[in-house]
Design an enzyme around this catalytic site. Structure first.
Site, short mmCIF file in Angstrom:
data_model
loop_
_atom_site.label_atom_id
_atom_site.label_comp_id
_atom_site.label_asym_id
_atom_site.label_seq_id
_atom_site.Cartn_x
_atom_site.Cartn_y
_atom_site.Cartn_z
N ARG A 1 0.81 -1.21 0.00
CA ARG A 1 0.00 0.00 0.00
C ARG A 1 0.85 1.27 0.00
NH1 ARG A 1 -2.69 -3.58 -1.37
NH2 ARG A 1 -4.84 -4.03 -0.83
N MET A 2 2.11 1.17 -0.39
CA MET A 2 2.99 2.33 -0.49
C MET A 2 2.94 2.85 -1.93
SD MET A 2 4.34 2.94 2.50
CE MET A 2 5.92 3.75 2.26
#
Length: 214
Positions: free
Chosen positions: A193-194
């Site tokens: 989720r970066m």
């Protein structure tokens, strides 16, 4: 009951760096759109359109991109539809393109104007004839209809009214809108989720580019 909390994907296909981005957001969009077309995605020109009425209630639906250029992003609809009524009192909108197979999305926001009548006429008459008839049959769009049979009857009556070979006129209640983009956001999914997110904001005649937190 399905446990949705365990359903997720890790995006690993690509990354997006500032050095990868074109200084002009429209050129960047053209590049990504071209890659979506080349990937043979289903309807890569489909976009989610968000509007809000005078009371601020948001509304979203999928429409088709039918023009893109420095003047903006163009779509067509019934002026008396829910979105048309929203835009008549609050002429601004945001659109979203989501290309899941490429793990990408693009957002674009700006004020909205109707396209010139001559431009709407041209597009209407290059549409399939059945689509031209449907524009007449579905008026007023978004209004309740008794049942499918009633809708089909209206469509059949239009077939009888406009015989094969005759010109179907563009209805006055149907035409185009153009989102004059003032803000673009390009999103590339990343692991954990970066995600990579970059926003272009209109500043005079140019654009300010900044990376956003995921």
């Amino acid at each position: 009951m399905t446990d949705l909390t365990s359903m997720r994907l890790s995006y690993t296909r690509a990354e997006l760096r500032r050095a990868d981005l074109n200084p002009d957001p429209l050129s960047q969009f053209e590049h990504w759109f071209g890659e979506a077309l080349a990937a043979d995605l289903p309807e890569p020109y489909a976009m989610q359109l968000a509007t809000a009425g005078v009371q601020g209630r948001p509304s979203v639906r999928t429409v088709l991109l039918r023009g893109k250029g420095p003047e903006g992003l163009t779509f067509y609809t019934n002026f008396e539809s829910h979105k048309g009524l929203d835009l008549s009192v609050n002429p601004q909108a945001e659109v979203l393109f989501y290309w899941a197979e490429l793990e990408r999305q693009v957002r674009a926001y700006g004020p909205v104007q109707r396209v010139p009548a001559a431009e709407a006429d041209h597009y209407f008459h290059v549409r399939p004839r059945e689509s031209q008839l449907a524009a007449h049959a579905s008026d007023p769009q978004s209004a309740p209809v008794a049942d499918r049979a009633a809708l089909e009857a209206r469509f059949a009556a239009l077939h009888d009214r406009f015989l094969e070979g005759s010109t179907v006129p563009r209805p006055e209640f149907w035409g185009g809108y153009r989102v004059q983009v003032q803000e673009w956001e390009f999103w590339q999914g990343r692991p954990n989720r970066m995600h990579d997110r970059f926003r272009y904001t209109r500043r005079g005649e140019g654009w300010q580019l900044e990376r956003l937190m995921p």
